[in-house]
Enzyme design. Structure first.
Site, PDB file in Angstrom:
ATOM      1  N   GLY A   1      -4.581   2.618   8.096  1.00  0.00           N
ATOM      2  CA  GLY A   1      -6.113   1.810   8.400  1.00  0.00           C
ATOM      3  C   GLY A   1      -5.652   0.120   8.795  1.00  0.00           C
TER       4      GLY A   1
ATOM      5  N   ASP B   1       0.835  -1.378  -0.605  1.00  0.00           N
ATOM      6  CA  ASP B   1      -0.060   0.075   0.241  1.00  0.00           C
ATOM      7  C   ASP B   1       1.243   1.316  -0.103  1.00  0.00           C
ATOM      8  OD1 ASP B   1      -1.656   1.936   0.523  1.00  0.00           O
ATOM      9  OD2 ASP B   1      -3.364   1.030   1.627  1.00  0.00           O
TER      10      ASP B   1
ATOM     11  N   ILE C   1      -0.648   9.775   8.895  1.00  0.00           N
ATOM     12  CA  ILE C   1      -1.308   8.914   9.365  1.00  0.00           C
ATOM     13  C   ILE C   1      -1.205   7.325   9.004  1.00  0.00           C
ATOM     14  CG2 ILE C   1      -3.626   9.705   9.267  1.00  0.00           C
ATOM     15  CD1 ILE C   1      -4.969   8.376   8.155  1.00  0.00           C
TER      16      ILE C   1
END
Length: 286
Positions: free
Chosen positions: A210, A187, A207
């Site tokens: 997830g 990713d 960030i």
């Protein structure tokens, strides 16, 4: 930029993707295996430890479903406004340490959440050799600013944590550079590495993925329950808050019969991963 609400049912694929022992090791490191104690999870982080056959964290199947690059199109939207909202995984049989699958993605829903749109997909992975269904990964992407088109809000979840203390509470730290390690599993979204791109998405800094929080939670849960990774049958959860690299995660687990409910929070008690539930297949504890 507008979402295509008529995209439900649209498919992409099939696409072939393979993985090997090294990919499994890198993913395990990316979700924190061996971080607290390098000798504690050698079955996940090494392939040649005496008395410990290599195992794979089954949530790697979700990475495979993304790594193939399948994109059943749903309109021209700003990718910096897309946030991973929910994720499920059903393992129809244990994921092998290495293998090859054919992947097909289907858009299963586009829901109007007011402030944005929730696009749900199912990605099926079929074992290339046997032709058998190996896993189904169900994803949900929330696109900020794309709501208000008058569509259905979609089904609501009534999940609630059992009204008692958790059976297990486990704290685990993430690394400040966790995103840079995890992204090597496939990713490469710059939201997790590029400060300028993250700023366009409204974040002060990149960030954590997830799915890194998700995989870390699954690893902690299996370890807390004392079961081998290949016993995981299904897992689902909803992302509720971004995680910053370096944050300490707390995974709370409630076991009831064959279901194991969980919730992941940060150091201040904010919920990060909610409405979590995992089921196990029959087998021995470790």
């Amino acid at each position: 930029m507008t979402i295509d609400v008529d995209a439900v049912g649209r498919t992409a694929g099939p696409a072939q993707i393979s993985w090997n022992s090294t990919d499994a090791l890198l993913y395990a490191l990316g979700v924190g295996a061996g971080q607290d104690d390098p000798a504690a999870e050698l079955e996940l982080t090494t392939e040649n430890t005496e008395g410990r056959a290599q195992q794979i964290l089954p949530t790697y199947a979700i990475v495979l479903s993304q790594k193939a690059g399948l994109r059943a199109g749903y309109g021209d939207v700003d990718t910096s406004k897309i946030v991973h909202a929910q994720q499920s995984l059903t393992l129809h049989q244990p994921l092998p340490v290495e293998g090859s699958v054919l992947l097909t993605q289907t858009i299963t829903g586009i829901h109007d959440k007011g402030s944005g749109a929730l696009v749900t997909t199912d990605t099926e992975g079929v074992d290339e050799k046997s032709g058998e269904l190996l896993f189904t990964a169900g994803g949900g992407a929330f696109i900020r600013g794309e709501g208000g088109f008058g569509g259905d809000r979609g089904p609501s979840s009534s999940w609630n944590a059992p009204d008692r203390k958790p059976d297990h509470v486990v704290k685990t730290a993430t690394r400040p550079d966790q995103t840079l390690l995890y992204r090597l599993s496939g990713d490469r979204n710059p939201l997790h590495s590029d400060p300028a791109f993250a700023a366009r998405g409204g974040f002060d800094r990149p960030i954590l993925h997830g799915l890194c929080t998700y995989g870390t939670t699954a690893r902690v849960l299996l370890r807390a329950l004392g079961v081998a990774p290949d016993r995981l049958a299904s897992i689902t959860g909803r992302f509720t808050r971004p995680v910053m690299p370096g944050e300490t995660l707390t995974v709370s687990i409630w076991s009831e019969d064959d279901s194991h409910y969980f919730r992941t929070t940060d150091s201040e008690g904010n919920v990060l991963l909610d409405r979590g539930m995992a089921t196990l297949r029959e087998g021995d504890t470790v």
